[in-house]
Scaffold this active site. Sequence first.
Site, PDB file in Angstrom:
ATOM      1  N   LYS A 101       0.875  -1.177   0.000  1.00  0.00           N
ATOM      2  CA  LYS A 101       0.000   0.000   0.000  1.00  0.00           C
ATOM      3  C   LYS A 101       0.904   1.217   0.000  1.00  0.00           C
ATOM      4  O   LYS A 101       1.911   1.218   0.717  1.00  0.00           O
ATOM      5  CB  LYS A 101      -0.868  -0.007   1.256  1.00  0.00           C
ATOM      6  CG  LYS A 101      -1.836   1.164   1.382  1.00  0.00           C
ATOM      7  CD  LYS A 101      -2.524   1.107   2.751  1.00  0.00           C
ATOM      8  CE  LYS A 101      -3.565   2.189   2.923  1.00  0.00           C
ATOM      9  NZ  LYS A 101      -3.910   2.361   4.358  1.00  0.00           N
ATOM     10  N   ASP A 131      -3.379  -3.927  12.162  1.00  0.00           N
ATOM     11  CA  ASP A 131      -3.357  -4.506  10.821  1.00  0.00           C
ATOM     12  C   ASP A 131      -3.884  -5.934  10.914  1.00  0.00           C
ATOM     13  O   ASP A 131      -3.567  -6.654  11.855  1.00  0.00           O
ATOM     14  CB  ASP A 131      -1.936  -4.504  10.244  1.00  0.00           C
ATOM     15  CG  ASP A 131      -1.451  -3.087   9.925  1.00  0.00           C
ATOM     16  OD1 ASP A 131      -2.263  -2.150   9.986  1.00  0.00           O
ATOM     17  OD2 ASP A 131      -0.246  -2.934   9.625  1.00  0.00           O
ATOM     18  N   HIS A 136      -6.111   1.647  14.362  1.00  0.00           N
ATOM     19  CA  HIS A 136      -6.472   0.294  13.915  1.00  0.00           C
ATOM     20  C   HIS A 136      -5.325  -0.650  14.240  1.00  0.00           C
ATOM     21  O   HIS A 136      -4.229  -0.217  14.582  1.00  0.00           O
ATOM     22  CB  HIS A 136      -6.709   0.283  12.401  1.00  0.00           C
ATOM     23  CG  HIS A 136      -5.445   0.560  11.620  1.00  0.00           C
ATOM     24  ND1 HIS A 136      -4.951   1.826  11.456  1.00  0.00           N
ATOM     25  CD2 HIS A 136      -4.573  -0.264  11.003  1.00  0.00           C
ATOM     26  CE1 HIS A 136      -3.827   1.773  10.763  1.00  0.00           C
ATOM     27  NE2 HIS A 136      -3.568   0.511  10.478  1.00  0.00           N
ATOM     28  N   HIS A 176      -2.321   1.348  16.122  1.00  0.00           N
ATOM     29  CA  HIS A 176      -1.553   2.492  15.614  1.00  0.00           C
ATOM     30  C   HIS A 176      -2.417   3.393  14.751  1.00  0.00           C
ATOM     31  O   HIS A 176      -3.541   3.037  14.389  1.00  0.00           O
ATOM     32  CB  HIS A 176      -0.319   1.997  14.839  1.00  0.00           C
ATOM     33  CG  HIS A 176      -0.637   1.084  13.683  1.00  0.00           C
ATOM     34  ND1 HIS A 176      -1.036  -0.221  13.843  1.00  0.00           N
ATOM     35  CD2 HIS A 176      -0.619   1.297  12.346  1.00  0.00           C
ATOM     36  CE1 HIS A 176      -1.234  -0.778  12.660  1.00  0.00           C
ATOM     37  NE2 HIS A 176      -0.998   0.127  11.726  1.00  0.00           N
TER      38      HIS A 176
HETATM   39  O1  LIG Z   1       1.586   5.611   7.385  1.00  0.00           O
HETATM   40  C1  LIG Z   1       1.824   4.958   8.398  1.00  0.00           C
HETATM   41  O2  LIG Z   1       2.862   5.118   9.043  1.00  0.00           O
HETATM   42  C2  LIG Z   1       0.869   3.951   8.904  1.00  0.00           C
HETATM   43  C3  LIG Z   1      -0.086   3.448   7.857  1.00  0.00           C
HETATM   44  C4  LIG Z   1      -0.907   2.325   8.334  1.00  0.00           C
HETATM   45  O3  LIG Z   1      -0.954   2.027   9.488  1.00  0.00           O
HETATM   46  C5  LIG Z   1      -1.704   1.513   7.380  1.00  0.00           C
HETATM   47  O4  LIG Z   1      -1.865   1.933   6.233  1.00  0.00           O
HETATM   48  O5  LIG Z   1      -2.184   0.433   7.795  1.00  0.00           O
HETATM   49 FE   LIG Z   2      -1.576  -0.067   9.707  1.00  0.00          FE
END
Ligand SMILES: O=C(O)CCC(=O)C(=O)O
Ligand SMILES: [Fe+2]
Length: 711
Positions: free
Chosen positions: A204, A225, A223, A279
């Site tokens: 992503k 992951d 959230h 996070h």
């Molecule tokens: O950009 C970030 O440091 C975290 C992004 C994130 O947690 C995600 O896309 O699941």
């Molecule tokens: Fe994440």
Amino acid sequence: METERVQAIATTTKSQDTIPEEFIRSEKEQPGLTTFNGPAPDIPTIDLKNDHQDQTNIARLIANASQEWGIFQIINHGIPAEVIQKLQSAGKEFFELPQEEKEKYAKAPDDKSIEGYGTRLQKEIEGKKAWADYLFHNIWPPSSINYKYWPQNPPSYREANENYAKHLKLVVDKLLMYLSLGLGLEGNAIKEAVGEDELEYLLKINYYPPCPRPDLALGVVQHTDMSAITVLVPNEVQGLQVIKDDRWINAKYIPNALIIHIGDQVEIVSNGKYRSVLHRAVVNKDRTRISWPVFCAPPPEMVVGPLPQLVNEENPAKYKSKKYKDYMEKNKLSLNSTKVSSLQDFDGKCEMLKMNHVSVLVKKWTWIPDNLDNLYSCRCGLTCLWTKSAVLADKPDVLLFETSTPPSQRQKGDPLRAYMDLEAERRRSGFEDIFVGYHAKDDVQSTYAGSLFHNNRNYYLSHEKNNRQKGDPLRAYMDLEAERRRSGFEDIFVGYHAKDDVQSTYAGSLFHNNRNYYLSHEKNNNTLVYWSSSRCLPRRNQLAKKLLTLLPYHSFGKCLNNVGGLDMALHKYPECANDPNSSPRWYDHLHCAMSHYKFVLAIENTMIDSYVTEKLFYALDAGAVPIYFGAPNVQDFVPPHSIIDGTKFSSTEELAAYVKDLANDPIAYAEYHAWRRCGVMGNYGKTRAVSLDTLPCRLCEVVSRKGGRNS
Ligand SMILES: O=C(O)CCC(=O)C(=O)O
Ligand SMILES: [Fe+2]
């Protein structure tokens, strides 16, 4: 309709000091108010240089970090700095291309696949939008790659990504090995449990443009992951935050380091020994932040559950084994799972119970109906006495308070203190051991969907004596009288005796309500909307008035009454009177009155997440289509395509026109009732299962798990 990209919004807000309302988070979430700026420990950094000489030590460091933090950074991981730089410049260049070029990779709204360019469309928890655009595509294994989602521009994109994937695989294999060794397992145990070489790597790119009010917005809402692990490359603009000791702290930017997140699947296979990290990402006022997380996740069909080596009598399995696709489905197909979903699960392990019987004494005055008093048989053989009588519960395990405050002290050996507040604000008393509210994150959730809130519930049994052809519905006949006479024409006989087809004892509490009301089979074609409210709150009244001037309606309550006074429902619909000799209360014929209308207007007093009250469920139960103004996440609580969410219309006029069209279109109207015929309930079954009706068992279960008086 084209989706508005955050990148485009950011160019128009650049010279301003405000951001659109839908990006402004609630105070609970605003980074300006919730970021901890005092001295805080750093996320552990682990150096993998010479790691092969020092495997035991590295495994220990990784295991400790994964237990305590669920996140760590690694340096000297073996991926050349140049490989990472090329990945970064290719991604950055893509996002800097003209909008039309990026839109070539846009995910179609009805596309179920997660891959493609996009912007988070659905409003998340608290009903707000995230300040970010993204691009998703698989990068490993080669069989999972769909190059149509890989940008053609810049031309270096493909090579940069392929190269990164190749190097990344070595790092991921190594990390999974250390995670296994760190729990005293064979080196390949965790990798095998999450899909071995079928582990899918989904890249992503998060693109967070500058934001004039970084104190108010979020780039990614909190959230965990759902992956097994996530490996993230950041750019130099700091923005990742993690929860540590209940505080949001910043992850430091370390050049060339990779940030490793423990995801939900590793938490599950480790049976909770490792924790997935909660996070979020904040944004920057002047600079663009970009991050490249790669979610390494099991293939969809893989069943993931706690490793048998980690389950024994002292450590019972804490998670159910599930196919990864079912796990994703439950978390609404996004790659991130907000740890708070709208409805609580009621499926924990029986072994977690410490007591076989729990008694609940309901203290002082409460809104809880008296007919909840009962002795319940719950899951796992647990029995639960729920009573307002101190004579019956002379040694209660828990005291339940609703409108009064629990005692400020509790000694060991005293009953636990449960406190319930079902009002919108849900304020804890500060003295309870168990908090009951309507929100999934409360200790015990209680929705408004059960039948106990509805008093008179109905069932309909056919008395028709005609023959039944194959393909016709089965005919059930019920007779609960002493003689239990069959009709002679039923396929299923319901009686109080064990030898009847279906037994129905008199022991349930629902039986003791006022029974039976009539629902109309016909709907009023001239007067479309039912409305009844007697607390004429200004905001609600205004909203109702605005809509109802555009639609023919009957209003039975004090507010906007147009039926010639109060208590006119029976006058209008005499068939709703169950017993002509008794004087019924308003709720005795509420459902019956509603059932004459195609639509019932339901407006909550307070419009916040998960606060969906009985108003809406009354309407559904009465066979009407609710026009609803309330909780932004109401769709989580109701059957699919069963209500009209008034807040989704851009004007009252547009809503009124929609309602009128629907009333004149029998097929479109019938579609709102399709869930009843087709049994497509969505979460609705669960919403009912988590209502006040089952509160006694669910509360008793929590009390038992805690060990009651001994906790
Ligand atoms: O950009 C970030 O440091 C975290 C992004 C994130 O947690 C995600 O896309 O699941
Ligand atoms: Fe994440």
